[in-house]
Design a protein around this motif. Structure first.
Motif, short mmCIF file in Angstrom:
data_model
loop_
_atom_site.label_atom_id
_atom_site.label_comp_id
_atom_site.label_asym_id
_atom_site.label_seq_id
_atom_site.Cartn_x
_atom_site.Cartn_y
_atom_site.Cartn_z
N ASP A 142 11.98 -0.43 -8.87
CA ASP A 142 12.58 -0.32 -10.41
C ASP A 142 11.81 1.14 -9.99
O ASP A 142 10.85 1.33 -9.46
N GLY A 143 12.56 2.21 -10.48
CA GLY A 143 12.15 3.31 -11.34
C GLY A 143 10.55 3.23 -12.14
O GLY A 143 9.86 3.97 -11.98
N LEU A 144 10.40 2.56 -12.46
CA LEU A 144 8.89 2.71 -13.25
C LEU A 144 7.74 2.72 -12.40
O LEU A 144 6.67 2.95 -12.27
N SER A 145 8.06 1.00 -11.76
CA SER A 145 6.31 1.06 -10.49
C SER A 145 6.94 0.83 -9.63
O SER A 145 5.59 0.99 -8.36
N GLY A 146 8.32 1.10 -8.89
CA GLY A 146 8.33 1.19 -6.96
C GLY A 146 8.00 0.05 -6.97
O GLY A 146 9.05 -0.28 -5.58
N GLN A 147 9.14 -1.23 -7.99
CA GLN A 147 8.69 -1.82 -7.35
C GLN A 147 10.44 -3.15 -7.72
O GLN A 147 10.59 -2.18 -8.23
N ASP A 148 10.71 -3.93 -7.06
CA ASP A 148 11.70 -5.22 -7.44
C ASP A 148 11.91 -5.88 -8.27
O ASP A 148 11.11 -6.59 -8.37
N PRO A 149 13.17 -5.02 -9.96
CA PRO A 149 12.04 -6.38 -10.42
C PRO A 149 12.23 -7.80 -10.64
O PRO A 149 11.76 -8.80 -11.19
N TYR A 205 0.94 -1.61 0.28
CA TYR A 205 0.24 -0.10 -0.15
C TYR A 205 0.86 1.43 -0.04
O TYR A 205 0.18 2.11 -0.64
N SER A 206 1.87 1.41 0.81
CA SER A 206 2.80 2.62 0.50
C SER A 206 3.20 2.92 -0.63
O SER A 206 4.02 3.56 -0.80
N VAL A 207 3.69 1.43 -1.94
CA VAL A 207 3.80 2.11 -2.80
C VAL A 207 2.60 2.80 -3.72
O VAL A 207 2.44 3.45 -4.47
N LEU A 208 1.84 1.99 -3.40
CA LEU A 208 0.33 2.79 -4.09
C LEU A 208 -0.18 3.86 -3.64
O LEU A 208 -0.82 4.40 -4.60
N LEU A 209 0.25 4.22 -2.65
CA LEU A 209 0.07 5.55 -2.45
C LEU A 209 1.04 6.32 -3.04
O LEU A 209 0.05 7.48 -3.29
N LYS A 210 2.12 6.04 -3.67
CA LYS A 210 3.08 7.22 -3.73
C LYS A 210 2.30 7.08 -5.81
O LYS A 210 2.29 7.61 -6.30
N ARG A 211 1.82 5.97 -6.19
CA ARG A 211 1.98 6.23 -7.53
C ARG A 211 0.68 5.55 -7.40
O ARG A 211 0.50 4.00 -7.82
N ASP A 234 0.58 5.72 -19.40
CA ASP A 234 2.55 5.48 -18.51
C ASP A 234 2.62 6.71 -18.29
O ASP A 234 2.83 7.29 -19.33
N LYS A 235 3.44 7.23 -17.54
CA LYS A 235 3.87 8.53 -17.38
C LYS A 235 5.59 8.59 -17.71
O LYS A 235 5.55 9.59 -18.65
N ASP A 236 6.22 7.44 -18.10
CA ASP A 236 7.58 6.94 -18.58
C ASP A 236 7.06 7.04 -20.23
O ASP A 236 7.87 8.22 -20.72
N SER A 237 6.43 6.67 -21.52
CA SER A 237 5.78 6.62 -22.58
C SER A 237 4.71 6.58 -23.15
O SER A 237 4.69 7.15 -24.55
N ASP A 238 3.94 7.19 -22.05
CA ASP A 238 2.79 8.27 -22.68
C ASP A 238 1.62 7.46 -23.71
O ASP A 238 1.08 7.75 -24.66
N LYS A 239 1.95 6.15 -23.16
CA LYS A 239 1.09 5.52 -23.89
C LYS A 239 0.00 4.48 -22.81
O LYS A 239 0.90 4.20 -21.23
N HIS A 240 -0.78 3.66 -23.33
CA HIS A 240 -1.50 2.84 -22.41
C HIS A 240 -0.98 1.03 -22.24
O HIS A 240 -1.63 0.58 -21.29
#
Length: 892
Positions: free
Chosen positions: A245-252, A33-39, A116-122
């Motif tokens: 990981d910079g994309l999702s806040g998760q460890d890849p 939930y801590s990641v979901l609050l940020k993203r 998506d914030k990085d690619s501006d795609k769905h």
């Protein structure tokens, strides 16, 4: 020791690369939930909301860190219990074209309603993997492969890829926990079972249906446990690390997924082999005598006949005489073939069947164009399996080419095969009448096939059949089956007899140096025999009188045209002189007995309107006449003196044929193949179509062709204010003539010889330059003037897309009839036509090159669409039109 069998990648020259996307297995850690609050956008990703969400997969071939193909994608699929695609993806490249470093970059894509914030795609990467197509032994991988998915990364395809399909195991220390060793054992057991499954799929392990079901269930459980254990081990190793990981806040590395794919299986191993090109020819560069210092004198050389010794610039290259140069074939190979075919092997060959490899090779030979030469080995293969090929009509011309008809024994064996062969089409019969087939049996067989064609179809090819008389065996028409056939059919048909008479008359009266005397005598002899045949019946005698009256009529008109062209005075004076001559009773032109029009024998004329004539503004001053038909209608008619119209006649005949071919495919492009007839080497007539040149239309309507169409076909309810039928006619005719004039290489295109009629029909006139010849520099290959596109509404209007679609459809349709078109041009190689006699052997090749027969349908379509776009955007063509307009004004 068993023999080792393998194949090379070059053997797979026509097989494209395929990969099967099977299923995705793995475990995903819930997002804190801590990641979901940020993203908060991660909450909406499909894979985070449903463990069996819809994903799609893309695959692409890479090599040396560069993409070789475009991406291909799986179709949409809804998953219930597992993510299973089980779909084969064809990649647009053949195995023979693959380099040894080729890799498949496979990316699994996730979906999100929020961009998506990085690619501006769905679509965001769920994960990617990169697998090499060749192993360390340069052998093509095959069968099932299990690829590690790198989470949140698209497959990069680089040489040092960051998304490898296999991750090498980490080195184990002495103090590793017992859990780690247990995990390794479970993974090793899973890999062992997968290897056994591969062997069963390859046929190395026999199948047992009832037992296999139990084993497969057990394997699924073992695989799931191994994945869970490996996933837990990864989480333990990462428990002390906070890398995210910079994309999702998760460890890849926290999520573990594997993608099962499958590569095609072959009977043998496929080993990479580079393409071997023939060695380059010996350089013929001549060095000057002082270009380098010679340390020793050149050796003495005995030169053969025809080679001089006065070449001071020969340099260090020594030329010697080769007595075999100039021989058409190797005498040893000729002797071998003669000995092999002289054996009585009919009983053996009758039951002979090729294997799969040879069969495919033979079928590929059959599909090759009529201009392709056969090698000695290919001719031997066709002869060997002649009975097997006799059921395929397209193979007959290749069989005839594989026979040495000058060898009596070989010809005696081959001749009976012609009657046993499947009946060929007319286009193949025309090929057998070409210059390379001079044996009477072959030509007689082709004539027998032509006898089954109707008069209308025969009239389409009559111009070429008259030229084919030059290739008869004796060269003078003696005992010619083709000449006898043409005479017999023409004597029974008014239209065929009309055109045969005029085609023979023109060739017989051609006294130029480019027309050989024995050819001229041949046409005189055939014409004499035709008129003799007409004298055998009362109806034929009447038809001969009709042909004589036609000649008298055109002789009078030709004399008037010559007087107008060579007479003094301006165009108004010439017009008054012509009008007076037409009204003179001594010329008997105002009224005469009904007579079939030479241009179109189906139309009967009985006079000329003397007041309705004109003299066109041109250097040769052609005259425009209006014949009166028997139903009191006008038939506009142009007569020209001082110009050879046989080239224009050929082009119009080919356009007429192509119009018929397109209509057979239900594609009516509203072409205007107006009638044209050469009545002599420097005289001719053609039908006048009421129309206006694009230059005149643009001048009258302030530079807008759309305004011209709108003025002649107004409709306020239509999108562009032009009646729908007229706009459709204009678009279709523009597309048809753009394709046809490109195929024929029509040159000297400008706005004065592009015409448009009031009902929207667009067409070309004046075909003085064909087969790629053009008097202007940098002329475009396809003439699509910007004014033509403006008449459709511009490039942004849907009419332009319809124009391109008609172009591509017509292009594809005419390519399918390439054999017929090429054979017709091949029969005209010896014709005394301006642009053909420039390069007789290369004239047919130029038409073939513009059809791109060496390319696939899809590849040729893409190239042709690119050619259309380039032609439309060609600014240099517009500059040429402007320069031509300026020159015309200066001359005026």
């Amino acid at each position: 020791m068993e023999a080792f069998h393998f194949a090379t990648t070059t053997d797979l020259s026509e097989l494209s690369v395929h990969v099967k996307i099977d299923r995705l297995d793995g475990h995903q850690k819930p997002i804190p939930y801590s990641v979901l609050l940020k993203r908060p956008d991660l909450r909406h990703r499909a894979s985070n909301t449903n463990p069996h969400s819809e994903l799609y997969v893309t695959a692409q071939i890479w090599a040396d860190s560069k993409p070789l193909t475009v991406e291909v994608q799986t179709v949409y699929k809804s998953f219930k219990n597992a993510r299973i695609w089980s779909e084969w993806l064809p990649l647009p490249i053949t195995y023979a074209s693959l380099p040894v470093s080729a890799q498949i970059a496979i990316t699994v894509w996730d979906l999100s309603p929020a961009e998506d914030k990085d690619s501006d795609k769905h679509a965001v990467p769920f994960g990617g993997t990169t697998i090499s197509l060749f192993d360390k032994d340069n052998t093509l991988r095959k069968g099932r492969q299990r690829c590690r998915i790198h989470r949140f990364k698209p497959a990069d395809g680089l040489s040092n890829t960051t998304t490898p399909w296999v991750i090498p195991p980490a080195r184990k220390g002495r103090n590793d926990a017992p859990q780690e060793h247990a995990v390794d054992e479970q993974i090793a057991e899973m890999e062992r079972l997968e290897e056994l499954l591969k062997k069963q799929e390859m046929g190395d392990i026999p199948e047992n249906p009832w037992l296999d079901k139990l084993v497969f269930r057990k394997m699924e459980k073992i695989k799931d446990k191994a994945l869970e254990a490996e996933h837990a081990a990864i989480n333990r190793r990462k428990s002390q690390s906070n890398g995210t990981d910079g994309l999702s806040g998760q460890d890849p590395e926290a999520d573990l997924f594997y993608l099962d794919i499958e590569l095609p299986r072959f009977d043998h191993s496929i080993v990479f082999t580079d393409i071997e090109y023939p060695p380059p020819p010996v350089s013929d560069i001549k060095l000057s005598s002082d270009s380098e210092i010679r340390l020793r004198p050149p050796p003495e050389v005995s030169f053969g006949p025809g080679i001089g010794t006065d070449d001071a610039e020969a340099g260090r290259l020594i030329r010697i005489y080769d007595p075999e140069i100039g021989r058409r074939a190797n005498p040893a190979e000729d002797k071998h073939r003669e000995l092999m075919r002289s054996q009585q092997t009919d009983s053996l060959d009758r039951d002979r069947r090729p294997n799969v490899h040879v069969r495919d090779k033979l079928f590929a030979l059959i599909d090759r164009g009529p201009l392709d030469e056969l090698t000695a080995q290919e001719r031997d293969e066709i002869w060997k399996f002649r009975y097997f090929l006799s059921t395929r009509k397209r193979a007959l011309t290749k069989f005839v080419k594989s026979v040495n008809w000058h060898n009596d024994n070989e010809a005696r064996q081959a001749a009976p095969m012609l009657d046993k062969w499947a009946e060929i089409d007319v286009d193949d019969a025309l090929e057998l009448l070409g210059p390379q087939f001079d044996h009477r049996v072959v030509r007689s067989y082709a004539v027998e096939r032509l006898k089954k064609a109707g008069n209308d179809e025969l009239q389409l090819y009559l111009l070429q059949l008259v030229q084919a008389l030059k290739y008869e065996a004796a060269g003078d028409g003696d005992d010619s089956s083709l000449a006898r056939f043409l005479i017999t059919r023409a004597a029974d048909s008014l239209a065929l007899g009309n055109f045969l008479h005029w085609y023979l008359s023109v060739e017989a009266s051609d006294n130029s140096v480019d027309q050989a005397e024995h050819y001229r005598m041949l046409f005189i002899k055939v014409a004499y025999e035709f008129h003799t045949e007409l004298d055998n019946t009362a109806e034929g005698r009447d038809r001969r009188k009709t042909l004589r009256r036609q000649s008298e009529l055109l002789t009078v008109i030709g004399r008037l045209s010559k007087d107008v062209r060579e007479g003094s005075g301006d165009r108004t004076t010439k017009y008054q002189r012509l009008k007076k001559a037409l009204a003179d009773p001594r010329n008997e032109l105002i009224s005469f007995e009904p007579l079939p029009l030479p241009l179109d024998p189906s139309i009967m004329i009985n006079g000329i309107y003397p007041d309705d004539c004109n003299v066109l503004k041109s250097s040769l001053m052609p005259i425009v006449l209006n014949f009166r038909t028997t139903d009191n209608k006008k038939y506009p008619f142009i007569f020209k003196t001082g110009d050879d119209l046989r080239q224009d006649q050929l082009v119009i005949q080919i356009i007429t044929l192509m119009d018929q071919l397109l209509k057979k495919e239900n594609l009516d492009l509203k072409l205007t193949p107006y009638r044209i007839l050469a009545t002599g080497p420097v005289t001719g007539a053609f039908q006048f179509i009421p129309s206006m040149s694009l230059a005149a239309a643009l001048s009258k309507h302030k530079g807008s062709l759309l305004s011209y169409l709108r003025a002649n076909n107004p409709d306020e309810a239509a999108p562009l204010g032009v009646r729908k039928e007229a706009m459709d006619t204009y678009i279709k005719s523009c597309a048809g003539y753009s394709v046809i004039t490109y195929l024929l290489g029509v040159g000297d295109r400008h706005l004065d010889n592009l015409l448009v009629s009031p009902d929207g029909r667009f067409f070309h006139v004046d075909f003085g330059y064909i087969l790629g010849r053009d008097p202007k520099p940098y002329a475009p290959q396809m003439k699509i003037a910007p004014q033509m596109i403006e008449g459709m509404g511009g490039m942004d209007h849907p009419n332009y897309l319809a124009f391109k679609e008609y172009c591509l459809t017509a292009w594809s349709t005419l390519r399918k009839s390439s054999n017929l078109i090429l054979n017709l041009f091949a029969l005209m190689k010896e014709a005394n036509i301006q642009d053909i006699k420039v390069e007789r052997e290369g004239s047919v090749k130029k038409v073939e090159q513009r059809m791109w027969l060496g390319k696939s349908e899809a590849e040729a379509g893409r190239e042709f669409e690119k050619l259309i776009e380039e032609s439309v955007a060609d600014r240099w063509a517009g500059f040429i039109d402007l320069a031509h307009d300026v020159m015309q004004r200066l001359r005026g």
